[in-house]
Write a protein that holds these residues in place. Sequence first.
Motif, PDB file in Angstrom:
ATOM      1  N   CYS A  27       0.828  -1.218   0.000  1.00 10.33           N
ATOM      2  CA  CYS A  27       0.000   0.000   0.000  1.00 10.33           C
ATOM      3  C   CYS A  27       0.856   1.258   0.000  1.00 10.33           C
ATOM      4  O   CYS A  27       0.334   2.357  -0.108  1.00 10.33           O
ATOM      5  CB  CYS A  27      -0.930   0.007   1.208  1.00 10.33           C
ATOM      6  N   GLY A  28       2.157   1.094   0.163  1.00  5.25           N
ATOM      7  CA  GLY A  28       3.058   2.246   0.159  1.00  5.25           C
ATOM      8  C   GLY A  28       3.621   2.557   1.537  1.00  5.25           C
ATOM      9  O   GLY A  28       4.678   3.178   1.641  1.00  5.25           O
ATOM     10  N   ASN A  82      -3.965   3.287  -0.026  1.00  4.21           N
ATOM     11  CA  ASN A  82      -2.701   4.024  -0.106  1.00  4.21           C
ATOM     12  C   ASN A  82      -2.314   4.372   1.322  1.00  4.21           C
ATOM     13  O   ASN A  82      -2.825   5.340   1.890  1.00  4.21           O
ATOM     14  CB  ASN A  82      -2.873   5.288  -0.964  1.00  4.21           C
ATOM     15  N   SER A  85      -9.078   8.205  -8.054  1.00  2.00           N
ATOM     16  CA  SER A  85      -7.790   8.658  -7.532  1.00  2.00           C
ATOM     17  C   SER A  85      -7.251   9.789  -8.407  1.00  2.00           C
ATOM     18  O   SER A  85      -7.304   9.708  -9.636  1.00  2.00           O
ATOM     19  CB  SER A  85      -6.787   7.502  -7.530  1.00  2.00           C
ATOM     20  N   TRP A  90       1.061   8.152  -6.449  1.00  2.00           N
ATOM     21  CA  TRP A  90       1.110   6.898  -5.689  1.00  2.00           C
ATOM     22  C   TRP A  90       0.400   5.806  -6.485  1.00  2.00           C
ATOM     23  O   TRP A  90      -0.814   5.858  -6.673  1.00  2.00           O
ATOM     24  CB  TRP A  90       0.490   7.065  -4.298  1.00  2.00           C
ATOM     25  N   SER A 100      -0.093   2.700  -5.729  1.00  2.00           N
ATOM     26  CA  SER A 100      -0.971   1.817  -4.946  1.00  2.00           C
ATOM     27  C   SER A 100      -2.429   2.279  -5.016  1.00  2.00           C
ATOM     28  O   SER A 100      -3.344   1.462  -4.940  1.00  2.00           O
ATOM     29  CB  SER A 100      -0.508   1.776  -3.491  1.00  2.00           C
ATOM     30  N   GLU A 101      -2.637   3.575  -5.182  1.00  3.00           N
ATOM     31  CA  GLU A 101      -3.992   4.124  -5.200  1.00  3.00           C
ATOM     32  C   GLU A 101      -4.662   3.942  -6.561  1.00  3.00           C
ATOM     33  O   GLU A 101      -5.882   3.897  -6.657  1.00  3.00           O
ATOM     34  CB  GLU A 101      -3.910   5.620  -4.860  1.00  3.00           C
TER      35      GLU A 101
END
Lengths: 207, 389
Positions: free
Chosen positions: A99-100, B105, B349, B380, B382-383
Amino acid sequence: MSNFWFGEGLRKGRKTEKFPLAPPEEPPLWPSYLDGNAEPYCPTEAIKEGMWDPGRCIFCRLCEPQYKPTGKQGIFQVRKTQPLLKKSFYIYKLDSGACGACNVELGTIFDPQYDANRLNIFMTNTPRHADAIVVMGVQTERMKEALKNAYEAMPEPKLIISLGACAISGGIIGKSPMEREQYHVEIAGCPPSPYTILEALSRARGV
Amino acid sequence: MHYKFGEPAGRYLGPGGGYHVYSGSISEAAPQGYGDIHVHKMAAGEFNFQYGPSTGGLMESVGISLTTPGELINSVGVDPYFKARELKLKGQGIETALLMVERINGFHAASNSLAFLMAVEDALGIETSEEVQKARILQLELERIRSNLEVMKRMCEPAGFGVPTNQLGYLREKVSRIISSASGHRFFFGVNAPGYASIAYSGINEKLNVARQEFERIFYALLESKIFLNRLQNNGVTKDQFLSGPAARASGLRYDSRLDSGLLPYGDTPFFPAVREEKDCFGRFSVRGEEILNSIDIIASLGNLRETDRHVSKAGDGEGCARLESPQGDIFYYVKIRDGKLEDIWHVSPGVLNVRAFQESMKGNIFTDFHFNWESFGIWISEIGVVIR
């Protein structure tokens, strides 16, 4: 201007803490070792039959107040060390499906408060120069091959390290990218704190 | 639901859930010009250079394909789905779903979880107190400060600028510790619930004021460093209107959910959108720096906050959505709830628009410009690379 930055570096003085030789200066409450003995609801079944498995725990606080955080860091398990790497330990990070947060916390150990370089721990940009691969995140279809290729590209001796609940057990999101027994080092947390990461990597070198 | 389905209204936020979301509506229609992406045809002497998905120079796994005759970059393709995660959110209760939303995220967990919770509150008709709203602003602004520090640090890194890189990293960690001592978690995990926020305000202002003095010294010195500015100016110039967050504001666009979402009382704070006209990496760097200073002022204006009682989740049916300004830009969540469980959920996002803009802005630049430009958007993966089931 170049003199300015030189002076600025000196002006700030030493910012690095003495950890792991001294206790952590500002440890977080979550994640830290949990203390309790009841059978509360746990969404990842990290608490089962009165036992707490840190590798499954996402430290979501739903077990409060039966379980309480102690602030104690160092939530990791080392199954194999590699003393050959004591003086120079290069890690390669692999984000399988994170997820970071783990990515950021791993990077944080190189910030001035922690300065992993002073413990001979370095980051490398390629698995060919790596002594250990640090796996983060859950298993994802297209990253399976990248993980396999990175592992095979690493020279011996090599260590496999799992960072965070997703990599260890899948956490709340999915499935872990490797079987738990395959990891030489498990660093628990969601995400693990920089203190825990630093101590675990240091211990993986047999120090 | 305070949002309406219908014709496009307002600025474009991005695609999500099979729809196109605007600042004033959810529509089936894409905005004009959004699909006009120039497809590069390989010319003689050009080749494709694959960067990623896994390499030390990137924070997250992402596939980047660069078309080049050697040094000049003629085309860039970004594949954010290498590490696409599947999140099983539909059918879950709010409490369990929130645990997953926080991890869409992790670095922007407050933005994601608060946009989700405010959509839930919209759906179930849950009123929030002024204390809770202020506590949410506090979280969002702390997250913005930390995120902007991280981006600025990563923009100094490829310049080999060791002192500011480390000093910004030091400040970023300082803010993480402020967040940790105020909320118990370094990433705001487990802090929020419907109608509730658990965060202690005491001592934050004093710590932030010390950080502010240190930051101002670094920021203004960087703005005077000709060597550094040479790497940022005219690098990654965006001509696109489909932008979000600091990338939009650095291109002269007054886009900010804090201005026009109306969900949080930003009007009672000294908030102002930092807008610049440069459209390049320098503009994005400057906007982020100015936002850090403004966020500290916003937090100082909130006054003392008390912790609120934990809200008991309200079961029921409804449809709701919410839009917030995350550090990347506008973040939007839609939820449909039946008997306290999520029947449908999707999000937009800001990274989707910014990836598109990054690709366009990279054309005509050279390899050494790449990292400055990529980091300046603060994207980012992941988002974006997440599939909600």
